[in-house]
Design a protein around this motif. Structure first.
Motif, short mmCIF file in Angstrom:
data_model
loop_
_atom_site.label_atom_id
_atom_site.label_comp_id
_atom_site.label_asym_id
_atom_site.label_seq_id
_atom_site.Cartn_x
_atom_site.Cartn_y
_atom_site.Cartn_z
N SER B 48 9.94 10.40 14.50
CA SER B 48 8.71 9.60 14.45
C SER B 48 8.16 9.36 15.84
O SER B 48 6.94 9.41 16.06
CB SER B 48 8.98 8.26 13.76
N ASP B 169 4.42 12.04 8.37
CA ASP B 169 5.76 11.49 8.61
C ASP B 169 6.40 11.13 7.27
O ASP B 169 6.08 10.11 6.70
CB ASP B 169 5.65 10.27 9.53
N GLU B 170 7.28 12.00 6.78
CA GLU B 170 7.93 11.83 5.48
C GLU B 170 6.92 11.49 4.38
O GLU B 170 7.03 10.46 3.72
CB GLU B 170 9.00 10.74 5.56
MG MG Z 1 10.98 8.02 11.28
#
Ligand code: MG
Ligand code: ADP
Lengths: 363, 224
Positions: B48, B169-170
């Protein structure tokens, strides 16, 4: 779209928004009612002082020359002495006796009628002597009195013999002799009202009086009323400033707290806006817009409440003159807006400076 | 063609109070225009953080980061704001839609912030919305949408200003299998049809299968 979000945010916390609006409304109401009372009091004083019709006002040494009443008593015999000066048309001694609060009874005789040009009666007749009382129309309405009624004051029962138009210094008048006796100040007067034969001679007469009575308070009516209008040296002026200061502080604090808590609970939204490229100015602007709307609504409600209060007071208590000058609505709005802007400054800066990652990364 | 993302020897150290966290310790990483790259790695490995730096949410501590010809190390706060506005689109695990606005409102505000200079033309964007299958849902608030719908709106919002890179991000971390597959399929489609460069963080090896290639992160570095 931005406005949509601002409005939705306002609607999201209805209680907080409502309280903020009420705080601003109270702020405006407090400012306007203070100004209304003070201005009303002053304008009424000015009007009544002017209405006496005198050209020069003479008071004892050390007396406040802008107050309508003075406590320092002078010998009544000064009156005839002043009347002997050139260009003096009439001199009226008046003894102001405090009834209660700001209400005074003016002890007067025939010379008062010479200076003022006499009363206009709506009921009854003029004073003849003894425990007789003249009252003005506002006092009459306020206290439900008519000619022929009895009124107790100064521990005596007076007979109301007449009702006159307001605007000649006092609201209540009694014979000068009666007042001197009741007050234990025989042959004393608290003020001399002087009529001059021609206005252009006023300065010369004042000069002559000053020679005769150095250290006395001797001023032209024009000087007194203009000083009263500017309110310079008036304690109520300070009172007004203090009241406005308190009102603004209340608005400031409520807005500060409301927006501070709003910023805290919107950490995530602010982070999202920043991730979309919203600049610091953009974020701060959102907060400021929200505050502007709250303030605008509050100001309008405050205006309405002030006008309602003005009408209610004028109906319920005619002697309590209450006048809000029109331009003060604008001033109050600007003051409230500035207070709100300052109150929201720190929350807005806090929002603008917020680290977007703190809000977005930690879930 | 030059790389659209070029990261060399990137370091990032967070200092929270007295503790220093070395989140990135010399990352080398590059992405070609039109690529779909998956980034995998254990939690806390710095994935991240890498995204946040590439996307201009936080400055690098040292190293070189080029994004679509822009040198990120030299950017000021204002420069990073402009970068987020024009060059990148973020998609998060938790969707991160503005709750007070409808789906359409969320898209409009992104366009409003950016200033619409280099965004998609309305008919082109309508095509994307159709592809995402959310035409009928845009007048709803996020709270009235399923997770899959919210994430598809978030993708539309991330794309509306035609970013050079989409950083996800995911994006399927909060979705069930069916919705995950749908979202991944959509990302694959967007990449194919629009040539949209996509970098996606994921924990799921199956999700990574949708990308052209996968890089692995561990302890603040990239391994293969
Ligand atoms: Mg993360
Ligand atoms: N804003 C921050 N402040 C301090 N430490 C952070 C911050 N963001 C991430 N970290 C730390 O940096 C390391 C990498 O985190 P992150 O990039 O979120 O990893 P990943 O996404 O791979 O799980 C972790 O140890 C995390 O605690």
């Amino acid at each position: 779209m931005v406005n949509q979000m601002v409005l939705n945010n306002l609607g999201y916390r209805k209680t907080r928004t409502a309280l903020s609006v009420i705080a601003v409304a109270l702020e405006v109401l407090l400012i306007l009612s203070t100004v209304g009372l003070v201005r009303g009091l002053v304008n009424d004083n000015v009007a009544r002082t002017k209405g006496i019709g005198a050209d020069i006002v003479v008071k004892g040494p050390g007396a406040s020359y802008i107050a309508t009443f003075g406590s320092a008593a002078m010998p009544e015999s000064l009156g005839p002495r002043l009347a002997k000066e050139a260009h003096v048309a009439a001199v009226a001694p008046v003894l102001m006796v405090n009834k209660s609060g700001l209400t005074f009874i003016g002890g007067i005789d025939d010379r008062f009628r010479q200076v003022t040009g006499g009363f206009r009666f709506t009921e009854g007749r003029d004073l003849q002597g003894g425990l007789e009382l003249l009252i003005d129309d506002l006092y009459a309405r306020d206290n439900h009195l008519h000619a022929g009624d009895r009124a107790e004051m100064l521990n005596r029962v007076f007979k109301v013999v007449g009702v006159v138009d307001s605007g000649k210094g006092s609201r209540l008048y009694a014979p000068l002799k009666t007042m001197q006796e009741l007050n234990g100040s025989d042959n004393k007067a608290s003020v001399f009202y002087v009529k001059v034969d021609d206005p252009k001679n006023i300065p010369a007469v004042i000069e002559a009086f000053n020679v005769l009575l150095p250290s006395y308070s001797i001023h032209s009516m024009e000087e007194i009323t203009s000083l009263m209008t500017t309110m310079e040296g008036y304690p109520v002026n300070t009172f007004m400033v203090v009241m406005i200061g308190i009102s603004v502080s209340v608005g400031f604090l409520v807005i500060f707290l409301a927006m501070y808590s709003a910023v805290l609970e919107r950490t995530r939204e602010i982070g999202i806006l920043k991730s979309l490229g919203g600049s610091s100015v953009y974020i701060a602007n959102l907060i400021m817009r929200e505050v502007s709307i709250i303030t605008a609504i509050g100001v309008v409600i405050g205006f309405g409440a002030s006008i309602a209060l003005e009408n209610a007071i004028q109906k319920a208590k005619p002697t309590l003159t209450f006048e809000i000058p029109v331009w003060w609505f604008l001033i109050a709005a600007v003051i409230a807006l500035i207070g709100s802007m300052i109150g929201s400054l720190y929350p807005a800066v806090k929002a603008a400076k917020q680290d977007p990652i703190a809000a977005l990364a930690y879930e | 063609m030059p790389a659209i993302i070029q990261v060399e020897n990137l370091h990032k150290t967070y200092s929270t109070g007295r503790v220093e966290v070395h989140a990135l310790r010399g990352v080398d990483f590059s992405v070609e225009p039109g690529e779909f790259v998956a980034v995998m790695g254990p939690s806390g490995s710095g994935k991240s953080t890498l995204f946040h730096i590439i996307g201009g949410l936080t400055p690098p501590s040292s190293g070189r980061v080029m994004l679509d010809g822009l040198d990120l190390a030299s950017l000021t706060d204002g420069g990073r704001t402009a970068l987020r506005k024009n060059k990148v689109g973020f998609v998060f695990q938790k969707f991160n839609l503005l709750p007070s606005l409808s789906g359409q409102g969320n898209i409009d505000i992104a366009r409003d912030i950016s200033g619409t200079k280099n965004g998609y033309k309305p008919d082109q964007f309508a095509e994307i919305v159709r592809l995402l299958g959310i035409e009928g849902r845009l007048h709803h608030r996020p709270a009235e949408m399923s997770g899959g719908e919210q994430q598809r709106v978030a993708i539309a919002r991330a794309l509306v200003n035609h970013p050079a890179v989409l950083l996800a991000d995911e994006p399927t971390g909060n979705l069930d299998t069916a919705n995950s597959d749908a979202v991944l399929k959509l990302l694959e489609d967007l990449n194919k049809r629009l040539g949209q460069t996509i970098v996606m963080i994921t924990h799921n090896p199956e999700a990574a299968q949708f990308a052209h290639r996968t890089v692995l992160m561990r302890d603040g570095k990239i391994h293969g």
